[in-house]
Design a protein around this motif. Sequence first.
Motif, short mmCIF file in Angstrom:
data_model
loop_
_atom_site.label_atom_id
_atom_site.label_comp_id
_atom_site.label_asym_id
_atom_site.label_seq_id
_atom_site.Cartn_x
_atom_site.Cartn_y
_atom_site.Cartn_z
N GLU A 142 0.83 -1.21 0.00
CA GLU A 142 0.00 0.00 0.00
C GLU A 142 0.87 1.25 0.00
O GLU A 142 0.58 2.22 -0.72
CB GLU A 142 -0.92 -0.01 1.22
CG GLU A 142 -1.86 1.18 1.29
CD GLU A 142 -2.78 1.13 2.50
OE1 GLU A 142 -3.48 2.13 2.77
OE2 GLU A 142 -2.80 0.08 3.18
N ARG B 176 2.43 1.80 -3.45
CA ARG B 176 1.44 2.34 -4.40
C ARG B 176 1.17 3.81 -4.13
O ARG B 176 0.90 4.57 -5.06
CB ARG B 176 0.14 1.53 -4.31
CG ARG B 176 0.21 0.17 -5.01
CD ARG B 176 -1.20 -0.31 -5.34
NE ARG B 176 -1.18 -1.49 -6.18
CZ ARG B 176 -1.46 -2.72 -5.76
NH1 ARG B 176 -1.80 -2.90 -4.48
NH2 ARG B 176 -1.44 -3.75 -6.57
N ASN B 177 1.20 4.20 -2.87
CA ASN B 177 0.96 5.61 -2.55
C ASN B 177 2.07 6.50 -3.10
O ASN B 177 1.83 7.65 -3.47
CB ASN B 177 0.86 5.79 -1.02
CG ASN B 177 -0.44 5.24 -0.46
OD1 ASN B 177 -1.42 5.11 -1.20
ND2 ASN B 177 -0.45 4.93 0.82
N GLU C 131 2.34 4.38 -7.98
CA GLU C 131 1.29 3.39 -8.25
C GLU C 131 1.72 2.41 -9.34
O GLU C 131 1.44 1.21 -9.25
CB GLU C 131 0.00 4.10 -8.67
CG GLU C 131 -1.17 3.14 -8.88
CD GLU C 131 -2.47 3.87 -9.17
OE1 GLU C 131 -3.50 3.18 -9.32
OE2 GLU C 131 -2.45 5.11 -9.24
#
Length: 341
Positions: free
Chosen positions: A226, A229-230, A233
């Motif tokens: 996560e 991806r932040n 992405e």
Amino acid sequence: MAENKPAEKPATKMRAVDQAAILLMSLGESDAAEVLKHMGPKEVQRIGAAMTQLSNVQQQDVQQVMTNFLEEVRTLTGLGVGADNYIRRMLVTALGEDKANGLIDRILLGGNTTGLDTLKWMEARSVADLIRNEHPQIQAIVIAYLDSDQSAEILSFFPEKVRLDIVMRVASLDTVHPGALQELNAILEKQFSGNAASQTKTMGGYKVAAEIMNNLDGSIETSLMEAIRNVDEDMGNQIQDLMFVFDNLKDIDDRGIQALLREVSSDVLIVALKGADTDLQEKIFKNMSKRAGELLRDDLEAKPPVRLSEVETAQREILMIARRMADSGEIILGGSGEKML
């Protein structure tokens, strides 16, 4: 009167690593050392651990192991990651202090071991402590160089923010300039002996990052993905596409599943399947004999709830076996970005 004991399982039903342990224990110290010198740290650890667990091995089992060895002498194996101190303790337990000392010296001190290769023999915490204060790019090179399961364990000793930085650097790596490797070896050679690399080396990339992510604990992997991806992405998606997760076992053909099941203990399989979806469970059942499938189904239904961490550990063990078999050409992984020809 002889004590009644459960009959030992025949060698044909034993795991390959147990048969290897019996074979080495049947050899003399010198011959066993010569064999182990040609293995990597992961192989030594798995076989050595199996050696410590041997007890009451029947003579017919030893003979069967020898027969199997002669029949399969061309077969190559790859096993799991080890540490110098662990192997030393394990071999002393298995062989006794006197015999183990000579064997340990031949295994751990022989050969041309570079600074980076020496890290493969160290405990993950020790490697983490060794590189903790180094430049992040140096940390990334070390993590990219080592085997993914060891790298994942090393990352678990770093704060979340540092893990994120290292994994993203690993994914961005392509080739490493010889000067960087020389600098890294110079750091390591303060404690270990070896020769600095003299040419550019390819390491890192999305696939290496994905393999490391595969070996992280579930909660760490989820939060780290996560976070990646932040920040980026596209990088996160490319890593995710290359990851081989337990659900991807559905993409392995039936012959591959059957080969994999021969290497997995029923106890581990039952726990792993507690967290699998119905489709994967059915694929496993159909690749077993009718009787074995029915027994597994009954055992799975009768198994009480288990902790998620236990399920993840069992699934990682099976995935490690699957990746090892894929590396040796025994099976083909149909998912995780692998191309089928």
